[in-house]
Enzyme design. Structure first.
Site, PDB file in Angstrom:
ATOM      1  N   ASP A 116       0.844  -1.190   0.000  1.00  0.00           N
ATOM      2  CA  ASP A 116       0.000   0.000   0.000  1.00  0.00           C
ATOM      3  C   ASP A 116       0.890   1.254   0.000  1.00  0.00           C
ATOM      4  O   ASP A 116       1.763   1.386  -0.845  1.00  0.00           O
ATOM      5  CB  ASP A 116      -0.959  -0.061   1.199  1.00  0.00           C
ATOM      6  N   HIS A 312      -7.360  -6.098  -0.932  1.00  0.00           N
ATOM      7  CA  HIS A 312      -6.224  -5.212  -0.650  1.00  0.00           C
ATOM      8  C   HIS A 312      -5.259  -5.821   0.354  1.00  0.00           C
ATOM      9  O   HIS A 312      -4.041  -5.654   0.244  1.00  0.00           O
ATOM     10  CB  HIS A 312      -6.776  -3.890  -0.110  1.00  0.00           C
TER      11      HIS A 312
END
Length: 338
Positions: A116, A312
């Site tokens: 991320d 994610h």
């Protein structure tokens, strides 16, 4: 392949340490194999995560014979959260700090990984300190090359609606912070980010709008975090709140300023990551598109791309698959288990 192992904070191989770097105190997790090591793996977490986000990867890298260092980014966990200027939260500022930490710990080079925003930071680290990174591993977020023109968040969202959540996360009225003043507020926010659903299958987060706080209290617990995991995260975030982490979304202009030397006439830096790089894409992540992945291709000549069917949170949702991909890639690079 290594047997999948989840790290426990009480693991005798793990040390929680702190270091003062450029006037800021960073907390970090430190682990090394008893038999010694020849390489150091440095892992940078994303938002809203912590150094313990690598709980399935720390034992994995130890099993390969590597020393592992996982810092809490500025504003997170056991690290400082400076008030006032957001400049310390910029990618360059933290890359410089993490380079200083690695040098302080005796590193002459590192294998660097990030997830991320940690992936964003890792790719920048490889640009700012190209001779220090021997191998780069990016999870979920690809390299976004420096741009010659600044694009505000509002303009970015017009071009790429899947980044709409950034308007809320970095809002000038501190919307996220206003809902996370208590442990219950932090718990609800984290549960929403980690995929908690309502009983009829609705999410409280969307790529275009961010968090719908009217739904948060109706979510059942996320399957990605155990109660113990979640309580640990809540406790860590309760220390300094969400202002520091959200500053990541308020420092984009400073990031742009810091990167102008890469593109200005006469600049002595080149926008290219020359070390072997592995990008592991989470195919069910709602923000990253194929065109974003394609954008990085001209800038990383030694790039390997792998795809995993995951949300994610790829390192904790599909840890076995992720670790297998990384181990195979390292072996292909000639980095074998000690």
């Amino acid at each position: 392949m290594n047997t999948l192992e989840k790290l426990d904070l009480k693991d005798p191989r793990l040390y929680r340490r702190k270091a003062c770097i450029n006037g800021k105190t960073y907390g970090y997790l430190y682990a090394e194999p008893k038999e010694g090591y020849s390489r150091t793996v440095f892992l940078i977490h994303g938002f809203p995560d912590l150094s313990m986000g690598w709980r399935y990867q720390i034992p994995f890298f130890l099993g390969l014979g590597h020393r592992v260092i996982c810092p809490d980014c500025l504003g997170y966990g056991q690290s400082d959260s400076p008030s006032g200027s957001v400049v310390p939260f910029s990618l360059k500022s933290q890359c410089t700090d993490f380079h200083g930490l690695a040098v302080q710990l005796g590193c002459q080079n590192i294998i660097l990984g990030g997830h991320d925003w940690g992936s964003m930071m890792a790719s920048r680290f490889a640009l700012y300190f190209p001779d220090f990174v021997t191998h780069l591993i990016l999870f979920v977020v690809p390299l976004f090359p420096p741009s010659s023109t600044y694009c505000s968040v509002s303009d970015l969202v017009k071009l790429q609606p899947s980044f709409g959540y950034m308007l809320q996360f970095g809002s000038d009225d501190y919307e996220i912070e206003s809902h996370t003043q208590s442990e219950d507020g932090i718990r609800g926010f984290l549960n929403a980010l980690y995929g908690g659903l309502t009983t009829d299958g609705r999410r409280a987060i969307s790529a275009t709008n961010g968090i719908d706080f009217d739904i948060v209290s109706h979510l059942v617990p996320s399957k990605l975090l155990t109660e113990e995991d979640l309580q640990y995260y809540v406790s860590e975030y309760s220390r300094t709140g969400l202002r520091g982490p959200c500053n990541t979304y308020r420092v984009l202009h400073q990031n742009f300023i810091d990167e102008t030397p890469f593109l200005s006439n006469g600049g002595d830096k080149k926008v290219e990551v020359n070390c072997p790089t592995l990008f592991v894409r989470a195919m069910d992540d709602f923000a990253i598109t194929s065109s974003m992945v394609d954008t990085m291709l001209p800038y990383i000549p030694h790039l390997t791309i792998k795809e995993v069917r995951s949300s994610h949170w790829i390192m904790i949702q599909r840890p076995q698959k992720v670790n297998e991909i990384v181990q195979t890639w390292l072996q292909e690079q000639g980095i074998n288990q000690n």
